[in-house]
Design a protein around this motif. Structure first.
Motif, PDB file in Angstrom:
ATOM      1  N   ALA A  59       7.937  -0.375   6.662  1.00 29.41           N
ATOM      2  CA  ALA A  59       8.345   0.078   5.328  1.00 29.41           C
ATOM      3  C   ALA A  59       7.710  -0.769   4.236  1.00 29.41           C
ATOM      4  O   ALA A  59       7.230  -0.240   3.227  1.00 29.41           O
ATOM      5  CB  ALA A  59       9.864   0.051   5.210  1.00 29.41           C
ATOM      6  N   VAL A  60       7.687  -2.087   4.426  1.00 31.83           N
ATOM      7  CA  VAL A  60       7.090  -2.982   3.422  1.00 31.83           C
ATOM      8  C   VAL A  60       5.602  -2.684   3.271  1.00 31.83           C
ATOM      9  O   VAL A  60       5.087  -2.579   2.150  1.00 31.83           O
ATOM     10  CB  VAL A  60       7.331  -4.466   3.785  1.00 31.83           C
ATOM     11  CG1 VAL A  60       6.479  -5.386   2.935  1.00 31.83           C
ATOM     12  CG2 VAL A  60       8.805  -4.812   3.622  1.00 31.83           C
ATOM     13  N   TYR A  61       4.903  -2.528   4.388  1.00 31.97           N
ATOM     14  CA  TYR A  61       3.474  -2.219   4.305  1.00 31.97           C
ATOM     15  C   TYR A  61       3.242  -0.848   3.674  1.00 31.97           C
ATOM     16  O   TYR A  61       2.273  -0.656   2.945  1.00 31.97           O
ATOM     17  CB  TYR A  61       2.809  -2.315   5.677  1.00 31.97           C
ATOM     18  CG  TYR A  61       2.719  -3.739   6.179  1.00 31.97           C
ATOM     19  CD1 TYR A  61       2.242  -4.758   5.355  1.00 31.97           C
ATOM     20  CD2 TYR A  61       3.128  -4.080   7.453  1.00 31.97           C
ATOM     21  CE1 TYR A  61       2.173  -6.056   5.799  1.00 31.97           C
ATOM     22  CE2 TYR A  61       3.054  -5.394   7.905  1.00 31.97           C
ATOM     23  CZ  TYR A  61       2.572  -6.373   7.062  1.00 31.97           C
ATOM     24  OH  TYR A  61       2.508  -7.658   7.501  1.00 31.97           O
ATOM     25  N   ALA A  62       4.137   0.086   3.939  1.00 30.50           N
ATOM     26  CA  ALA A  62       4.024   1.413   3.319  1.00 30.50           C
ATOM     27  C   ALA A  62       4.224   1.313   1.810  1.00 30.50           C
ATOM     28  O   ALA A  62       3.494   1.952   1.038  1.00 30.50           O
ATOM     29  CB  ALA A  62       5.040   2.372   3.929  1.00 30.50           C
ATOM     30  N   ILE A  63       5.187   0.508   1.383  1.00 28.45           N
ATOM     31  CA  ILE A  63       5.426   0.313  -0.062  1.00 28.45           C
ATOM     32  C   ILE A  63       4.190  -0.281  -0.717  1.00 28.45           C
ATOM     33  O   ILE A  63       3.763   0.168  -1.787  1.00 28.45           O
ATOM     34  CB  ILE A  63       6.660  -0.577  -0.296  1.00 28.45           C
ATOM     35  CG1 ILE A  63       7.941   0.179   0.077  1.00 28.45           C
ATOM     36  CG2 ILE A  63       6.738  -1.051  -1.739  1.00 28.45           C
ATOM     37  CD1 ILE A  63       9.178  -0.687   0.126  1.00 28.45           C
ATOM     38  N   ILE A  64       3.608  -1.281  -0.078  1.00 25.25           N
ATOM     39  CA  ILE A  64       2.402  -1.911  -0.634  1.00 25.25           C
ATOM     40  C   ILE A  64       1.285  -0.877  -0.748  1.00 25.25           C
ATOM     41  O   ILE A  64       0.581  -0.821  -1.750  1.00 25.25           O
ATOM     42  CB  ILE A  64       1.951  -3.118   0.223  1.00 25.25           C
ATOM     43  CG1 ILE A  64       2.966  -4.252   0.104  1.00 25.25           C
ATOM     44  CG2 ILE A  64       0.568  -3.599  -0.199  1.00 25.25           C
ATOM     45  CD1 ILE A  64       2.729  -5.402   1.063  1.00 25.25           C
ATOM     46  N   GLU A  65       1.126  -0.038   0.264  1.00 28.12           N
ATOM     47  CA  GLU A  65       0.088   0.993   0.225  1.00 28.12           C
ATOM     48  C   GLU A  65       0.370   2.024  -0.858  1.00 28.12           C
ATOM     49  O   GLU A  65      -0.536   2.464  -1.561  1.00 28.12           O
ATOM     50  CB  GLU A  65      -0.040   1.688   1.587  1.00 28.12           C
ATOM     51  CG  GLU A  65      -0.729   0.855   2.629  1.00 28.12           C
ATOM     52  CD  GLU A  65      -2.171   0.513   2.265  1.00 28.12           C
ATOM     53  OE1 GLU A  65      -2.914   1.403   1.799  1.00 28.12           O
ATOM     54  OE2 GLU A  65      -2.566  -0.652   2.460  1.00 28.12           O
ATOM     55  N   LEU A  66       1.635   2.420  -1.004  1.00 27.36           N
ATOM     56  CA  LEU A  66       1.990   3.421  -2.016  1.00 27.36           C
ATOM     57  C   LEU A  66       1.846   2.877  -3.436  1.00 27.36           C
ATOM     58  O   LEU A  66       1.328   3.555  -4.316  1.00 27.36           O
ATOM     59  CB  LEU A  66       3.428   3.919  -1.799  1.00 27.36           C
ATOM     60  CG  LEU A  66       3.648   4.787  -0.562  1.00 27.36           C
ATOM     61  CD1 LEU A  66       5.138   5.027  -0.340  1.00 27.36           C
ATOM     62  CD2 LEU A  66       2.909   6.108  -0.696  1.00 27.36           C
ATOM     63  N   VAL A  67       2.330   1.661  -3.628  1.00 28.24           N
ATOM     64  CA  VAL A  67       2.259   1.040  -4.954  1.00 28.24           C
ATOM     65  C   VAL A  67       0.826   0.646  -5.275  1.00 28.24           C
ATOM     66  O   VAL A  67       0.379   0.767  -6.418  1.00 28.24           O
ATOM     67  CB  VAL A  67       3.203  -0.184  -5.027  1.00 28.24           C
ATOM     68  CG1 VAL A  67       2.985  -0.993  -6.281  1.00 28.24           C
ATOM     69  CG2 VAL A  67       4.652   0.253  -4.921  1.00 28.24           C
ATOM     70  N   GLY A  68       0.130   0.168  -4.291  1.00 27.67           N
ATOM     71  CA  GLY A  68      -1.247  -0.280  -4.475  1.00 27.67           C
ATOM     72  C   GLY A  68      -1.315  -1.793  -4.528  1.00 27.67           C
ATOM     73  O   GLY A  68      -0.534  -2.440  -5.233  1.00 27.67           O
ATOM     74  N   GLU A  69      -2.237  -2.317  -3.772  1.00 24.76           N
ATOM     75  CA  GLU A  69      -2.385  -3.771  -3.682  1.00 24.76           C
ATOM     76  C   GLU A  69      -2.716  -4.385  -5.038  1.00 24.76           C
ATOM     77  O   GLU A  69      -2.231  -5.465  -5.375  1.00 24.76           O
ATOM     78  CB  GLU A  69      -3.467  -4.102  -2.660  1.00 24.76           C
ATOM     79  CG  GLU A  69      -3.475  -5.538  -2.233  1.00 24.76           C
ATOM     80  CD  GLU A  69      -4.447  -5.811  -1.109  1.00 24.76           C
ATOM     81  OE1 GLU A  69      -4.979  -6.933  -1.076  1.00 24.76           O
ATOM     82  OE2 GLU A  69      -4.681  -4.920  -0.280  1.00 24.76           O
ATOM     83  N   GLN A  70      -3.519  -3.705  -5.825  1.00 25.71           N
ATOM     84  CA  GLN A  70      -3.891  -4.224  -7.146  1.00 25.71           C
ATOM     85  C   GLN A  70      -2.678  -4.340  -8.063  1.00 25.71           C
ATOM     86  O   GLN A  70      -2.566  -5.290  -8.841  1.00 25.71           O
ATOM     87  CB  GLN A  70      -4.979  -3.347  -7.791  1.00 25.71           C
ATOM     88  CG  GLN A  70      -6.299  -3.391  -7.064  1.00 25.71           C
ATOM     89  CD  GLN A  70      -6.830  -4.819  -6.914  1.00 25.71           C
ATOM     90  OE1 GLN A  70      -6.743  -5.635  -7.819  1.00 25.71           O
ATOM     91  NE2 GLN A  70      -7.369  -5.118  -5.738  1.00 25.71           N
ATOM     92  N   ARG A  71      -1.768  -3.373  -7.976  1.00 27.32           N
ATOM     93  CA  ARG A  71      -0.549  -3.429  -8.795  1.00 27.32           C
ATOM     94  C   ARG A  71       0.346  -4.586  -8.367  1.00 27.32           C
ATOM     95  O   ARG A  71       0.959  -5.241  -9.198  1.00 27.32           O
ATOM     96  CB  ARG A  71       0.199  -2.110  -8.726  1.00 27.32           C
ATOM     97  CG  ARG A  71      -0.475  -1.019  -9.507  1.00 27.32           C
ATOM     98  CD  ARG A  71       0.416   0.207  -9.602  1.00 27.32           C
ATOM     99  NE  ARG A  71      -0.245   1.248 -10.351  1.00 27.32           N
ATOM    100  CZ  ARG A  71      -0.519   2.450  -9.881  1.00 27.32           C
ATOM    101  NH1 ARG A  71      -0.147   2.776  -8.656  1.00 27.32           N
ATOM    102  NH2 ARG A  71      -1.130   3.338 -10.627  1.00 27.32           N
ATOM    103  N   VAL A  72       0.421  -4.806  -7.067  1.00 22.32           N
ATOM    104  CA  VAL A  72       1.210  -5.937  -6.564  1.00 22.32           C
ATOM    105  C   VAL A  72       0.614  -7.236  -7.098  1.00 22.32           C
ATOM    106  O   VAL A  72       1.340  -8.125  -7.558  1.00 22.32           O
ATOM    107  CB  VAL A  72       1.263  -5.941  -5.017  1.00 22.32           C
ATOM    108  CG1 VAL A  72       1.919  -7.205  -4.494  1.00 22.32           C
ATOM    109  CG2 VAL A  72       2.006  -4.708  -4.511  1.00 22.32           C
ATOM    110  N   HIS A  73      -0.699  -7.353  -7.100  1.00 24.22           N
ATOM    111  CA  HIS A  73      -1.373  -8.544  -7.628  1.00 24.22           C
ATOM    112  C   HIS A  73      -1.121  -8.692  -9.122  1.00 24.22           C
ATOM    113  O   HIS A  73      -0.929  -9.804  -9.616  1.00 24.22           O
ATOM    114  CB  HIS A  73      -2.876  -8.475  -7.354  1.00 24.22           C
ATOM    115  CG  HIS A  73      -3.229  -8.761  -5.939  1.00 24.22           C
ATOM    116  ND1 HIS A  73      -4.164  -9.676  -5.565  1.00 24.22           N
ATOM    117  CD2 HIS A  73      -2.765  -8.238  -4.779  1.00 24.22           C
ATOM    118  CE1 HIS A  73      -4.264  -9.718  -4.254  1.00 24.22           C
ATOM    119  NE2 HIS A  73      -3.421  -8.840  -3.766  1.00 24.22           N
ATOM    120  N   LYS A  74      -1.122  -7.595  -9.845  1.00 22.10           N
ATOM    121  CA  LYS A  74      -0.880  -7.622 -11.289  1.00 22.10           C
ATOM    122  C   LYS A  74       0.530  -8.140 -11.588  1.00 22.10           C
ATOM    123  O   LYS A  74       0.714  -8.978 -12.474  1.00 22.10           O
ATOM    124  CB  LYS A  74      -1.070  -6.224 -11.876  1.00 22.10           C
ATOM    125  CG  LYS A  74      -0.966  -6.163 -13.378  1.00 22.10           C
ATOM    126  CD  LYS A  74      -1.242  -4.759 -13.890  1.00 22.10           C
ATOM    127  CE  LYS A  74      -1.102  -4.698 -15.397  1.00 22.10           C
ATOM    128  NZ  LYS A  74      -1.332  -3.333 -15.903  1.00 22.10           N
TER     129      LYS A  74
END
Length: 182
Positions: free
Chosen positions: A40-55
């Motif tokens: 689920a966590v990896y799916a959230i990261i994929e859905l949100v986008g890695e760049q957004r998580v970094h931002k």
């Protein structure tokens, strides 16, 4: 003498038998939960986008409050232990020791709510949870297991904020004393 040796051998193998029972309990109990949580966590990261998580991580690094609360929580939740410490890349060098102190101090408090964050700490949490569960069953527990997990989380947030601020102050003090420019 022979009885003593046989008793020792039975006790020795008994330890491994009990370990096997615990292992089977984990495989049928917590392991599937951990696998689903990680997925689920990896799916959230994929859905949100890695760049957004970094931002969001760069934004959280902006001030002491978010640097030592939001950033460690995001790091430990999304990257889990020990990869969480790599979120220090978003910080200036002078803030990295305090961030590390905050993040490493948060890997236990998050485990009650999000066991995927640090499976190594899960054994500690499960031990505490077993005791609380027995108290709940007996009707003598002052709170539920869910409340305990939430309290761990909230107290963990307060502790990591204080540790981050104090470690940042100590880092500045030592750097000044050693003549290091941060």
């Amino acid at each position: 003498m022979l009885e003593w040796l046989a008793g020792g051998a039975e006790a020795f193998i008994g330890v491994f038998n009990e370990g096997g029972k615990v292992f089977v309990a984990f495989v049928t109990g917590i392991l599937p939960t951990l696998i689903v949580l990680l997925t689920a966590v990896y799916a959230i990261i994929e859905l949100v986008g890695e760049q957004r998580v970094h931002k969001v991580a760069r934004y959280a690094a902006g001030n002491a409050f978010t640097r030592y609360t939001v950033l460690p929580v995001l790091a430990v939740f999304f990257l889990t232990n020990p990869m969480a410490y790599t979120f220090g890349v978003f910080l200036e060098e002078k803030h990295k020791p305090a961030f590390y102190d905050s993040a490493v101090s948060f890997v236990h408090p998050i485990t009650g709510l999000f066991p995927h964050a640090n499976p190594g700490e899960l054994f500690v949490w499960l031990g505490v949870a077993a005791g609380i569960t027995k108290l709940v069953e007996n009707g003598t527990a002052p709170f539920s297991l869910a409340k305990l997990a939430l309290f761990y989380f909230v107290v963990g947030l307060v502790v990591i904020l204080l540790k981050g601020i104090v470690t940042e102050w100590i880092t500045k003090l030592i750097a000044r004393r050693e003549g290091v420019t941060l």
